[in-house]
Design an enzyme around this catalytic site. Structure first.
Site, mmCIF file in Angstrom:
data_model
loop_
_atom_site.group_PDB
_atom_site.id
_atom_site.type_symbol
_atom_site.label_atom_id
_atom_site.label_comp_id
_atom_site.label_asym_id
_atom_site.label_seq_id
_atom_site.Cartn_x
_atom_site.Cartn_y
_atom_site.Cartn_z
ATOM 1 N N GLU A 1 0.801 -1.236 0.000
ATOM 2 C CA GLU A 1 0.000 0.000 0.000
ATOM 3 C C GLU A 1 0.831 1.282 0.000
ATOM 4 O OE1 GLU A 1 -2.873 -0.435 3.178
ATOM 5 O OE2 GLU A 1 -3.263 -2.504 2.612
ATOM 6 N N GLU B 1 -6.259 -10.664 -0.856
ATOM 7 C CA GLU B 1 -7.008 -10.423 0.391
ATOM 8 C C GLU B 1 -8.511 -10.384 0.081
ATOM 9 O OE1 GLU B 1 -5.451 -7.044 2.475
ATOM 10 O OE2 GLU B 1 -3.382 -7.568 2.101
#
Ligand code: G3I
Length: 367
Positions: A152, A257
């Site tokens: 991220e 995820e």
């Protein structure tokens, strides 16, 4: 007579026990020629304190990602002080059960150890950065299959997120992270992992990042599209375009995820940025008792559409990981609103397969 009855009872239990297992298809077996099927494992599961989850993990998955135990705040809680206990237990569990570990993660702006929170000295940040990657990645080289080296690092518009690493180390820190990981873990696959990188602008930022790493002659083996989406509103066209564009870079594409929220969003956007939260209300938490069949069907259709797409590109996709074994484990029960009851995964709170599970299995049989 009693001995005979107890023997018959024992056989009946064993048969029933066997039957229960036999009745549930195995995701990892059904997709064994297509891609790895993984789950996130939490601390309780890694410590073997959740028997039902343990059984389901061994039956359904051939890959695992530590939900939290290999993040910096846990694995390096103090300056140059490491705690490898849970990570080592995960390695032992995975080795015993022939499961691949995707280690998560080396460099992330969130869940940093407390001593990093207000660090001013660029030299200290650089020393932490080099030591953390080198020490942790080298320890697990040959024991884990892959690392989310950087997690991220992008904003929604594709620019670099302004975090401590960009601020103190400059915009080449991501290339350097992969360079250090490559040196420390020559036998481990190295990935960039992020949410919303199926979205065009953020995807373009990720592609630029990957090309920069490649242009520097540094190894990057794959990209993880996290897949925190909303049931009934999965961006299918963006996902398909992303598989094409990322795989054209010569790297593995993974969905790392995956979960599909069935609850109302307090905003009109999709995010997995843990720093954002919102206020709760009955309207925001409509299914406290159970998920109505109408929503079970929406969830099943979204998962079926996704896995149909995954099967179309199975040559480009290395792994699909669900972000949790069952609904009760999901982070989405607490994000972005604490204390809600969500149903984003394939197994319910009693570890039983949902309609969505069977819709996923069916996509394999249709190809
Ligand atoms: O272990 C402590 C416990 O001792 C303490 O009592 C409790 C209450 O403060 O907190 C517990 O730690 C929590 C941890 O999950 C384990 O449950 C942290 O507060 C909580 O912040 C942490 O949340 C994790 C979240 O990342 C925050 O980083 C979620 O479990 C995890 O699913 C989530 O996963 C992230 C991926 O790593 C990256 N992509 C987005 C994804 C969702 O945010």
């Amino acid at each position: 007579m009693i001995k005979k009855l107890s023997t018959l009872l024992f056989i009946a239990v064993m048969v029933f026990a066997d039957n229960v297992d036999a009745q549930i298809p195995s995701l990892k077996n059904v997709f064994k020629n297509d891609f790895l099927i993984g789950t996130a494992m939490n601390a309780q599961q890694i410590e073997g304190k959740d028997a039902a989850a343990d059984e389901l993990i061994k039956q359904q998955f051939n890959a695992v990602t530590p939900e939290n135990c290999m993040k910096a705040e846990i694995i390096q809680p103090g300056w140059d002080t490491y705690n490898f206990d849970l990570a080592d237990k995960l390695v032992a569990f995975a080795k015993k059960n022939n499961i691949k570990i995707n280690a998560h993660n080396l460099i992330w702006h969130s869940q940093l150890p407390g001593f990093m929170h207000h660090m001013q000295s660029a030299d200290s940040v650089r020393e932490y950065f080099i030591n953390h990657i080198t020490k942790v990645a080298s320890r697990y080289d040959g024991k884990v299959y892959s690392w989310d080296v950087v997690n991220e690092a992008l904003n929604e518009d594709g620019t670099l997120r302004k975090d401590i690493f960009l601020d103190k180390l400059g915009d080449n820190y991501i290339v350097e992270a992969f360079r250090l990981a490559q040196k420390a873990a020559p036998h481990t696959k190295l990935y960039y992992n992020d949410y919303n990188i199926e979205q065009p602008k953020k995807r373009a930022g990720a592609i630029a990042l990957i090309k920069k790493i490649q242009a520097a002659g540094v190894r990057i083996d794959g990209v993880g599209i996290q897949g925190h989406w909303k049931a009934g509103a999965v961006p299918m066209a963006d996902i398909e375009e992303s598989i094409k564009e990322f795989s054209a870079l010569g790297i593995d594409v993974m969905f790392t995820e995956l979960d599909l929220s069935v609850l109302p969003s307090p905003w009109d956007k999709v995010t997995a940025d843990v720093s954002e939260t919102a206020q709760g209300s009955a309207k925001m938490n409509p299914y406290t008792k159970e998920l109505p069949d109408s929503m079970q069907r929406v969830l099943a259709k979204s998962y079926a559409d996704l896995f149909t797409l995954f099967m179309k590109y199975k040559k480009q996709i290395g792994r699909i990981t669900f972000w949790g074994v069952n609904d009760g484990q999901s982070w989405l029960n607490g994000f972005p609103i604490h204390g809600r009851t969500n149903y984003p995964l394939l197994f319910d709170r009693n570890f039983k397969p949902k309609r969505a599970f069977y819709s996923v299995i069916a996509t394999a049989k249709n190809h």
